[in-house]
Design a protein around this motif. Structure first.
Motif, PDB file in Angstrom:
ATOM      1  N   GLU A   1      88.547  -4.050  54.479  1.00 59.03           N
ATOM      2  CA  GLU A   1      88.692  -5.484  54.682  1.00 59.03           C
ATOM      3  C   GLU A   1      87.919  -5.973  55.892  1.00 59.03           C
ATOM      4  O   GLU A   1      88.326  -6.913  56.556  1.00 59.03           O
ATOM      5  N   GLY A   2      86.790  -5.355  56.230  1.00 55.81           N
ATOM      6  CA  GLY A   2      85.988  -5.792  57.363  1.00 55.81           C
ATOM      7  C   GLY A   2      86.543  -5.356  58.704  1.00 55.81           C
ATOM      8  O   GLY A   2      86.089  -5.811  59.744  1.00 55.81           O
ATOM      9  N   GLY A   3      87.516  -4.473  58.680  1.00 50.35           N
ATOM     10  CA  GLY A   3      88.091  -3.973  59.920  1.00 50.35           C
ATOM     11  C   GLY A   3      87.190  -2.929  60.555  1.00 50.35           C
ATOM     12  O   GLY A   3      86.021  -2.783  60.210  1.00 50.35           O
ATOM     13  N   ALA A   4      87.730  -2.209  61.492  1.00 50.20           N
ATOM     14  CA  ALA A   4      86.968  -1.182  62.188  1.00 50.20           C
ATOM     15  C   ALA A   4      86.553  -0.087  61.213  1.00 50.20           C
ATOM     16  O   ALA A   4      87.364   0.381  60.417  1.00 50.20           O
ATOM     17  N   CYS A   5      85.287   0.274  61.260  1.00 52.89           N
ATOM     18  CA  CYS A   5      84.760   1.308  60.377  1.00 52.89           C
ATOM     19  C   CYS A   5      84.094   2.396  61.206  1.00 52.89           C
ATOM     20  O   CYS A   5      83.506   2.125  62.241  1.00 52.89           O
ATOM     21  N   LEU A   6      84.182   3.584  60.716  1.00 55.12           N
ATOM     22  CA  LEU A   6      83.536   4.715  61.351  1.00 55.12           C
ATOM     23  C   LEU A   6      82.671   5.386  60.311  1.00 55.12           C
ATOM     24  O   LEU A   6      83.124   5.669  59.204  1.00 55.12           O
ATOM     25  N   GLU A   7      81.398   5.597  60.649  1.00 54.88           N
ATOM     26  CA  GLU A   7      80.503   6.321  59.759  1.00 54.88           C
ATOM     27  C   GLU A   7      79.936   7.512  60.507  1.00 54.88           C
ATOM     28  O   GLU A   7      79.723   7.457  61.712  1.00 54.88           O
ATOM     29  N   VAL A   8      79.703   8.586  59.781  1.00 54.69           N
ATOM     30  CA  VAL A   8      79.178   9.819  60.347  1.00 54.69           C
ATOM     31  C   VAL A   8      77.886  10.158  59.632  1.00 54.69           C
ATOM     32  O   VAL A   8      77.805  10.061  58.405  1.00 54.69           O
ATOM     33  N   ALA A   9      76.874  10.563  60.380  1.00 54.17           N
ATOM     34  CA  ALA A   9      75.592  10.941  59.776  1.00 54.17           C
ATOM     35  C   ALA A   9      75.448  12.451  59.785  1.00 54.17           C
ATOM     36  O   ALA A   9      75.747  13.108  60.775  1.00 54.17           O
ATOM     37  N   LEU A  10      75.009  12.983  58.664  1.00 53.23           N
ATOM     38  CA  LEU A  10      74.728  14.404  58.565  1.00 53.23           C
ATOM     39  C   LEU A  10      73.238  14.587  58.338  1.00 53.23           C
ATOM     40  O   LEU A  10      72.644  13.880  57.527  1.00 53.23           O
ATOM     41  N   ASP A  11      72.629  15.493  59.055  1.00 51.53           N
ATOM     42  CA  ASP A  11      71.232  15.840  58.839  1.00 51.53           C
ATOM     43  C   ASP A  11      71.193  17.068  57.937  1.00 51.53           C
ATOM     44  O   ASP A  11      71.574  18.165  58.347  1.00 51.53           O
ATOM     45  N   TRP A  12      70.760  16.866  56.702  1.00 53.21           N
ATOM     46  CA  TRP A  12      70.722  17.942  55.716  1.00 53.21           C
ATOM     47  C   TRP A  12      69.409  18.701  55.824  1.00 53.21           C
ATOM     48  O   TRP A  12      68.355  18.105  55.949  1.00 53.21           O
ATOM     49  N   ARG A  13      69.492  20.038  55.781  1.00 50.16           N
ATOM     50  CA  ARG A  13      68.316  20.911  55.790  1.00 50.16           C
ATOM     51  C   ARG A  13      68.326  21.745  54.525  1.00 50.16           C
ATOM     52  O   ARG A  13      69.337  22.359  54.196  1.00 50.16           O
ATOM     53  N   LYS A  14      67.194  21.752  53.824  1.00 48.10           N
ATOM     54  CA  LYS A  14      67.090  22.559  52.608  1.00 48.10           C
ATOM     55  C   LYS A  14      66.763  23.993  52.999  1.00 48.10           C
ATOM     56  O   LYS A  14      65.969  24.246  53.891  1.00 48.10           O
ATOM     57  N   SER A  15      67.363  24.930  52.306  1.00 52.66           N
ATOM     58  CA  SER A  15      67.106  26.341  52.552  1.00 52.66           C
ATOM     59  C   SER A  15      65.632  26.650  52.365  1.00 52.66           C
ATOM     60  O   SER A  15      64.987  26.159  51.437  1.00 52.66           O
ATOM     61  N   THR A  16      65.083  27.482  53.237  1.00 51.82           N
ATOM     62  CA  THR A  16      63.683  27.904  53.093  1.00 51.82           C
ATOM     63  C   THR A  16      63.507  28.819  51.893  1.00 51.82           C
ATOM     64  O   THR A  16      62.388  29.069  51.467  1.00 51.82           O
ATOM     65  N   TYR A  17      64.600  29.315  51.330  1.00 54.32           N
ATOM     66  CA  TYR A  17      64.537  30.164  50.142  1.00 54.32           C
ATOM     67  C   TYR A  17      64.560  29.348  48.849  1.00 54.32           C
ATOM     68  O   TYR A  17      64.430  29.887  47.766  1.00 54.32           O
ATOM     69  N   SER A  18      64.744  28.027  48.949  1.00 57.68           N
ATOM     70  CA  SER A  18      64.756  27.165  47.772  1.00 57.68           C
ATOM     71  C   SER A  18      63.344  27.001  47.242  1.00 57.68           C
ATOM     72  O   SER A  18      62.392  26.891  48.005  1.00 57.68           O
ATOM     73  N   SER A  19      63.232  26.947  45.922  1.00 58.38           N
ATOM     74  CA  SER A  19      61.899  26.802  45.334  1.00 58.38           C
ATOM     75  C   SER A  19      61.476  25.342  45.350  1.00 58.38           C
ATOM     76  O   SER A  19      62.297  24.453  45.152  1.00 58.38           O
ATOM     77  N   PRO A  20      60.192  25.061  45.573  1.00 58.63           N
ATOM     78  CA  PRO A  20      59.724  23.682  45.589  1.00 58.63           C
ATOM     79  C   PRO A  20      59.692  23.042  44.203  1.00 58.63           C
ATOM     80  O   PRO A  20      59.533  21.846  44.072  1.00 58.63           O
ATOM     81  N   GLU A  21      59.842  23.808  43.141  1.00 56.42           N
ATOM     82  CA  GLU A  21      59.791  23.282  41.777  1.00 56.42           C
ATOM     83  C   GLU A  21      61.124  22.709  41.319  1.00 56.42           C
ATOM     84  O   GLU A  21      61.304  22.419  40.156  1.00 56.42           O
ATOM     85  N   GLY A  22      62.093  22.577  42.197  1.00 54.44           N
ATOM     86  CA  GLY A  22      63.383  22.001  41.803  1.00 54.44           C
ATOM     87  C   GLY A  22      64.339  23.013  41.226  1.00 54.44           C
ATOM     88  O   GLY A  22      65.231  22.660  40.471  1.00 54.44           O
ATOM     89  N   GLY A  23      64.187  24.264  41.579  1.00 52.61           N
ATOM     90  CA  GLY A  23      65.094  25.304  41.103  1.00 52.61           C
ATOM     91  C   GLY A  23      66.425  25.245  41.817  1.00 52.61           C
ATOM     92  O   GLY A  23      66.900  24.179  42.196  1.00 52.61           O
TER      93      GLY A  23
END
Length: 79
Positions: free
Chosen positions: A16-38
């Protein structure tokens, strides 16, 4: 390294427009992940928690581990 910031509104924030708290996460992709979307895993570190998600489904479910458990897992997995 692929880093994206994603903001989450606290479940304690009022809709209702009251006090809000948001948290930011910095996501890192594993270096073992394939670039082809595997099979890809992304990790975001917070001071006491590590979040893990499937990079192909960023709005989907996530796992959260205490940082000490994640460190123990990484130590075991890299032996």
């Amino acid at each position: 390294m692929n880093t994206t910031r994603h903001w989450f509104k606290s479940s304690y924030s009022s809709g209702e427009g009251g006090a809000c708290l948001e948290v930011a996460l910095d996501w890192r992709k594993s270096t073992y992940s394939s670039p082809e979307g595997g099979n890809c895993v992304e990790v975001a570190d917070c001071p006491s928690t590590v979040h893990v998600r499937d990079s192909k489904n960023i709005a989907g479910p996530q796992l959260a581990f205490p940082a000490t458990q994640w460190e123990a897992f990484i130590a075991y997995a890299t032996r």
